[in-house]
Design a protein around this motif. Structure first.
Motif, short mmCIF file in Angstrom:
data_model
loop_
_atom_site.label_atom_id
_atom_site.label_comp_id
_atom_site.label_asym_id
_atom_site.label_seq_id
_atom_site.Cartn_x
_atom_site.Cartn_y
_atom_site.Cartn_z
N LYS A 179 0.85 -1.19 0.00
CA LYS A 179 0.00 0.00 0.00
C LYS A 179 0.89 1.25 0.00
O LYS A 179 1.74 1.41 0.87
CB LYS A 179 -0.92 0.00 1.21
CG LYS A 179 -2.01 1.07 1.16
CD LYS A 179 -3.03 0.88 2.26
CE LYS A 179 -4.13 1.92 2.19
NZ LYS A 179 -4.87 1.90 0.91
N ASN B 42 -1.07 -0.50 -9.94
CA ASN B 42 -2.21 -1.28 -9.44
C ASN B 42 -2.53 -2.45 -10.35
O ASN B 42 -2.91 -3.54 -9.88
CB ASN B 42 -3.43 -0.39 -9.26
CG ASN B 42 -3.32 0.50 -8.04
OD1 ASN B 42 -2.45 0.31 -7.19
ND2 ASN B 42 -4.19 1.50 -7.95
N ASP C 246 -1.04 -1.41 -4.08
CA ASP C 246 -2.33 -0.76 -3.87
C ASP C 246 -2.03 0.73 -3.70
O ASP C 246 -1.71 1.20 -2.61
CB ASP C 246 -3.00 -1.33 -2.62
CG ASP C 246 -4.35 -0.67 -2.34
OD1 ASP C 246 -4.82 0.11 -3.16
OD2 ASP C 246 -4.92 -0.95 -1.26
N ASP D 263 -2.62 4.84 -3.99
CA ASP D 263 -3.44 6.05 -4.03
C ASP D 263 -2.56 7.18 -4.55
O ASP D 263 -1.33 7.14 -4.42
CB ASP D 263 -3.97 6.41 -2.65
CG ASP D 263 -5.03 5.44 -2.16
OD1 ASP D 263 -5.81 4.95 -3.00
OD2 ASP D 263 -5.07 5.17 -0.94
#
Length: 534
Positions: free
Chosen positions: A371, A397, A403, A405
């Motif tokens: 992440k 991704n 993962d 953002d």
């Protein structure tokens, strides 16, 4: 008329021919009609950045492009690229075989714009002031090889260096080396606000609203003596919120010239159009974009994670999707066209491979998906930055290994957060301080680096960078420069992404646009004039 796109040839590092402008300001032929230049650069003064235009503080290509018009340096980067030429100096050169003693003689009769004489003591004061203030922008790191500064009379100044530094003449062409008047710039603190004085081609008056610079008015300095030929009497630089507003202004005739940063769509439209009174100039550029890491942040502290990111990113897809022909994939922090460029990241990772990235993470016992947040600035590198990071997010991704953002932040807050190491991974751009490989290596990997990065490689800092600077013939430094780039590709404190071209759009009665920007993105407003363009 048929609209034409003028493409200028590439500048090849230190091997490019020197095409220096000649004469001084008295040879200009301006008619008093201000030439209006638009840019999307935005600058504000705040508690965190109280002195944006102080040469001892500014370390941003946009701010430097304001400073270069007014604050004169001993040396200057010539209009066509190549080695620096004397500007405030009449002559400069190393006086020893070890490149550790550099001496300059000032031009006779040199004056600040207010009439005060410019002396060797002023040069000494300016250099020592920047080093003593040592602003948190780390701009003083450009002068970190200076040991002592000596004056001999009013016109002779000698720099004694700590170690050999063949790039020192270039550093004397950067605004941190700008000569300031001791009566206007305090010795031990920054000069707050928007006042700017010097002995350069222009004087400057700032127009400010809500602590933000909205317009800079440059008026020809009649006392200027230097290498530039000033072709106009006045230039106004207007700062726009975005490229769309800037484009609308040039279409209406409110501005005469449009500089950085146009959107890819604007460039494409201007290049294809065959009518109208706005022309596009394409300039070879050394601008690079890269993804940097806080190597102490838990999520990317294991270099296997950083290596996996480098293994997954598809630069060709990124460039073709977002920028088209306006950029090219970059596999080293040193761009193509600079002596010492090496495709170290391609040599290390080859083509993008999810399988190889997965194996790297598995070998390091890293749990997937990792992440990660990629941070970018919303208002500093152009409107396409968000799209670029959306593409990076998709690639990572889609691999199933990450993962990701993404988060955009205005530059005024982004830069402070980056320097405070609040981001694990973040996107940055770079325009070189001068056209040499050292300007793409030392600012990121040396002590006092511009990113405040925790990454410290003793071999690079203590051996390889000094060794490369010891080579006056930059071709002789290629092997050590390649070694630095190979180490960087393995440790991955940053990942180079792409190298961009530069564009200028002008209305057809403006001349000199071909030399308005050099390869280092230095803005040379004195090149602009009124006439009939080809």
């Amino acid at each position: 008329m048929n609209r034409k796109t003028l493409v200028l040839p590439a500048v090849v590092g230190l091997l490019a021919p020197v095409l220096a402008a000649c004469g001084g300001s008295d040879s200009g032929s301006g008619d008093g009609d201000a030439i209006v230049v638009g840019t999307t650069d935005r600058f504000s003064a705040s508690e965190e950045t109280p002195a944006p235009l102080d040469p001892a503080y500014a370390y941003d290509v946009g701010l430097w492009n304001v400073l270069r018009q007014t604050t004169q340096t001993l040396m200057a980067q010539p209009r066509g690229g190549g080695e620096p030429v004397p500007d405030a100096a009449q002559k400069c050169g190393f006086t020893d075989t070890g490149n550790e003693r550099y001496a300059c003689t000032l031009r006779d009769g040199l004056k600040f714009a207010n009439g005060d004489p410019v002396t060797a003591e002023d040069v000494k004061y300016s250099i020592e002031r920047a080093l003593a203030i040592d602003a948190d922008t780390e701009v003083a790191s450009l002068l970190n090889t200076v040991d002592t500064v000596e004056t001999q009379g009013d016109r002779e100044v000698v720099f004694h260096l700590k170690t050999a530094d063949a790039t020192f003449p270039y550093k004397l062409s950067t605004p941190v080396s700008g000569i300031v008047n001791p009566d206007q710039y305090p010795k031990d603190k920054l000069r707050d606000g928007w006042e700017l004085d010097g002995s350069g081609p222009y004087t400057m008056k700032a127009e400010v609203k809500d602590n933000e610079l909205t317009k800079a008015v440059f008026t020809k300095n009649p006392t200027y003596k230097g290498s530039a030929k000033v072709n106009n009497d006045k230039v106004e630089m207007v700062f726009f919120d975005d490229a769309e507003a800037m484009g609308a202004a040039i279409d209406k005739g409110d501005i005469d010239v449009m500089t950085r940063a146009m959107t890819p769509e604007q460039v494409q439209q201007l290049a294809k159009a065959t009518d109208g009174d706005v022309s596009l100039v394409e300039v070879s550029g050394l601008e690079i974009r890269y993804l940097a890491f806080n190597t102490e942040a838990p999520v990317v502290k294991d270099k296997a994670v950083r290596q996996a990111v480098a293994q997954v990113i598809n630069r060709s897809e990124l460039v073709s999707t977002v920028y088209g022909s306006q950029a090219q994939p970059l596999y080293s922090m040193v761009p193509a066209g600079i002596t010492g460029h090496s495709n170290s990241f391609f040599n290390t990772y080859g083509d993008p491979s999810v399988a190889k990235a997965k194996a790297t993470l598995e070998d390091a016992d890293v749990t997937t998906p990792v992440k990660l947040t990629l941070n970018y600035t919303t208002d500093h590198y152009g409107a396409a930055t968000k799209q670029e990071f959306e593409q990076l997010q998709k690639q990572l991704n889609d691999s199933g290994l990450f993962d990701v953002d993404i988060k955009g932040t205005p530059w005024s807050k982004f830069r402070k957060a980056e320097l405070n190491r609040e981001y694990s991974a973040f996107g940055m751009g770079w325009f070189p301080d001068f056209p040499d490989a050292d300007s793409f290596i030392a600012p990121f990997l040396d002590k006092g680096n511009t990113l405040n990065s925790p990454y410290q490689n003793p071999d690079i800092i203590n051996k390889l960078i000094p060794e490369s600077r010891g080579e006056a013939d930059r071709l002789s430094a290629v092997d050590v420069l390649t070694n630095i780039q190979d180490i960087t590709a393995d440790d991955v404190p940053m990942i180079p992404l792409w190298q961009g071209k530069q564009y200028v759009a002008t209305r057809d009665d403006v001349t000199g646009a071909a030399y308005l920007l050099n390869a280092s993105a230095t803005l040379q407003l004195w090149e602009l004039g009124r006439g009939v363009s080809g």
